[in-house]
Design an enzyme around this catalytic site. Sequence first.
Site, PDB file in Angstrom:
ATOM      1  N   VAL A  15      -5.190  17.060  -5.149  1.00  0.00           N
ATOM      2  CA  VAL A  15      -4.254  17.527  -6.167  1.00  0.00           C
ATOM      3  C   VAL A  15      -3.850  18.983  -5.932  1.00  0.00           C
ATOM      4  CG1 VAL A  15      -3.828  17.773  -8.628  1.00  0.00           C
ATOM      5  CG2 VAL A  15      -5.271  15.910  -7.804  1.00  0.00           C
ATOM      6  N   GLY A 136      -2.222   9.936 -14.568  1.00  0.00           N
ATOM      7  CA  GLY A 136      -1.588  10.506 -13.374  1.00  0.00           C
ATOM      8  C   GLY A 136      -0.189  11.023 -13.584  1.00  0.00           C
ATOM      9  N   ILE A 138       2.432   9.737 -14.952  1.00  0.00           N
ATOM     10  CA  ILE A 138       3.194   9.329 -16.143  1.00  0.00           C
ATOM     11  C   ILE A 138       3.158  10.456 -17.178  1.00  0.00           C
ATOM     12  CG2 ILE A 138       3.405   7.635 -17.986  1.00  0.00           C
ATOM     13  CD1 ILE A 138       1.789   5.675 -16.291  1.00  0.00           C
ATOM     14  N   GLY A 189     -12.431   3.198   0.021  1.00  0.00           N
ATOM     15  CA  GLY A 189     -12.388   4.528  -0.584  1.00  0.00           C
ATOM     16  C   GLY A 189     -11.619   4.564  -1.890  1.00  0.00           C
ATOM     17  N   LYS A 207      -9.813   9.375 -20.663  1.00  0.00           N
ATOM     18  CA  LYS A 207      -8.366   9.442 -20.887  1.00  0.00           C
ATOM     19  C   LYS A 207      -8.010   8.929 -22.282  1.00  0.00           C
ATOM     20  CE  LYS A 207      -7.725   8.651 -15.935  1.00  0.00           C
ATOM     21  NZ  LYS A 207      -7.387   7.653 -14.905  1.00  0.00           N
TER      22      LYS A 207
END
Lengths: 428, 428
Positions: A15, A136, A138, A189, A207
């Site tokens: 990120v 993420g 959105i 992964g 979340k």
Amino acid sequence: MSEPLRLGIAGLGTVGVGIVRIVQKHQALLAARAGRPITISAVCARSRTKNRDIDLSDYAWEDDPVALAKRDDVDVFVEVMGGHDGPAKDATEAAIDAGKDVVSANKALLAIHGQALAEAAEAAGRVIRFEAAVAGGIPVVKALTEGLAGNDITRVMGVMNGSCNYILTRMEDAGLSYEAVFDEANQLGYLEADPELDVGGIDAAHKLALLSSIAFGTQVDFDSVELDGIGAITIEDIRQAADMGFKIKLLGVAQLTGRGLEQRMSPCLVPDTSPLGRLEGGTNMVVLEGDAVNQIVLRGPGAGEGPTASAVMGDIMDIARGHRMTTFGQPAKTLRKARAARAAVPAPYYLRMQLIDKPGALAKVAHALGEAGISIDRMRQYGHDDAAAPVLIVTHKTTRTALEEAFADFNTTGVVTGDPVAIRIEAV
Amino acid sequence: MSEPLRLGIAGLGTVGVGIVRIVQKHQALLAARAGRPITISAVCARSRTKNRDIDLSDYAWEDDPVALAKRDDVDVFVEVMGGHDGPAKDATEAAIDAGKDVVSANKALLAIHGQALAEAAEAAGRVIRFEAAVAGGIPVVKALTEGLAGNDITRVMGVMNGSCNYILTRMEDAGLSYEAVFDEANQLGYLEADPELDVGGIDAAHKLALLSSIAFGTQVDFDSVELDGIGAITIEDIRQAADMGFKIKLLGVAQLTGRGLEQRMSPCLVPDTSPLGRLEGGTNMVVLEGDAVNQIVLRGPGAGEGPTASAVMGDIMDIARGHRMTTFGQPAKTLRKARAARAAVPAPYYLRMQLIDKPGALAKVAHALGEAGISIDRMRQYGHDDAAAPVLIVTHKTTRTALEEAFADFNTTGVVTGDPVAIRIEAV
């Protein structure tokens, strides 16, 4: 053109690198939109020497995120390190103390310490923004707190863990067991270092707790989320659900009723023709319901460098434009402590259990359900080779509490082997 | 608590009434979220005596929206009257002159006069917001200009006229002709007084022009939208599309390429398993694509009292919170005048035509297509009783320009009767 907005970025994983890329690539675009340049003053990560395939030479380097957070040439502390305690928390607190605004992608930190951090930030006249922490790319935090600010929000739902949705979709598509797909996902992964964060629903519950707070004006309360992972879901459950016109999703649901705030993160059956039912693979979806707007559905990538950095940049651009939002949509001190309502909203349930193959077994189970006030909509018993017969039951509307009462009763019947599985059928 | 934000509402149709209801019902909620009360000072509509089932006695009444816009006790002029010229335009200009912020649901006004109005407002330090003008209750303007502000937007698509989507869905479900469903929808009151605004795609094209501007930083340019309504779609087209795995939607697409800005509002074939393909009835859907976020899909009610009022309230709440956005996401004076690129992005097309039933007819058509550089992916000729044979062709990627060249050539072949229909197959 006004003064630049200067960032200090703590964390140079996927990120952090994504944010640096956007700031470098879109200098002119961001300045045109914000009315001022966005610049990076300093960065910080565990390893200075790791090859990240980006040019960091223009930025000061800090080994310690707390030192980064305190720098005079930083206006916004961007926390993309992760972890709900330790350096991430220390540095966020230091940033607020030093009079910085904070943009965070850290769901765990905010789900656990959000109320205290928001109060501290607001007392200091600073903002904490966390669009990237939920679903993420959105822009759901923005949609809820700003776009739908005229609504009394009635329910929030979402599929917010792409790994779980991938696993459930893949089980169905390939006809594989949970264990087989879990191993596959782990090798690819797709799962966190501690896979329980994904498949146990913890990540998604962080979340949901954040969404509940901004939806209902309540203090973020992660501990009250009823949490159930996807580990008990079998390929047979998925097939039976499909046969009845449903998909199984790890679904977060938050509702504020007269009995209190209900927050659930658990596998649910949803109609296969609904937007949630049709959501396949790693994509996220959030459903927002309000008294004026009725229902809005938002769909997009829940993770990844670009999408998560996009969400972080949205928050940064708001700050650059001078849009100063309270952390949870209204002043932190005005957020109510909601009473946690466990299983307050009734729903039909899908039940799966193994019955010992002897006369009267099914009758005993039906009787136990009846005693708990649960009526049966449909029931199926399957052909079997061994001593235990798989039985599926779909109930009429009932509560988790009633189900637990019935399940306790099952033990006394002596005909149910193993733990029965109960999956809520959510109306979406 | 700060000073109240005082509204003047021009227009008391469905949307105006919805706004009054929200302000009355959610007084405490709005004040908690905005940090200040939202109040209504005055209202204005054509008829004062009409029964609207709301209590307007606390508000001043104005017969003239211009007078309303100039009132000293109005901070925000809320324009929900409609019409792209006349009173709506006069009053919006008067509001800006008088130093008011403007919240508008008027897509036609903004699609046609948006650039001039935005420049005037920004010169006066005022804002114009128009979330309700695009896709009803879906907060798409906010998502694009704020949530995705870190992205270079690459494409915007949307089904933004619920009436058209209803008609197309209903034709397929009931196997009815366009004409039959049009009459049905008209009788049910689903269509505008001038139905051409709906079925001709004009209403949706207004919305697309607004979306293009905020997506690409270009001056709103409604006149350059390539516009094609749904009137030529037959039930046979819908059936053939379904047979090939597609749905027909009135789809708006905006793309900025090296050749310029392409804006299309026309019937398109989209895969029936895509979110756009699965959208049924009157719901709207907007797809936003950016270089960082990849793709976001927003779905929700495109019209109606509650959803539209919800969008207006979102804008009002932003203003109450002191979030002052430029009208089109960056200062109006910095918006570029984009070159209109007609049909720049190639795509496969679905063609339907009637051929005179004589030897060599199909060969002549195939030859004309080949001469225009269009290659054929699939072709079907159907059984028929009369003198003309229906022929369907799916092309490989080509442009509208090449198709028009081929169609002109068809005339010289003497084998094509009537006008051929061409429907773009959009990759979504």
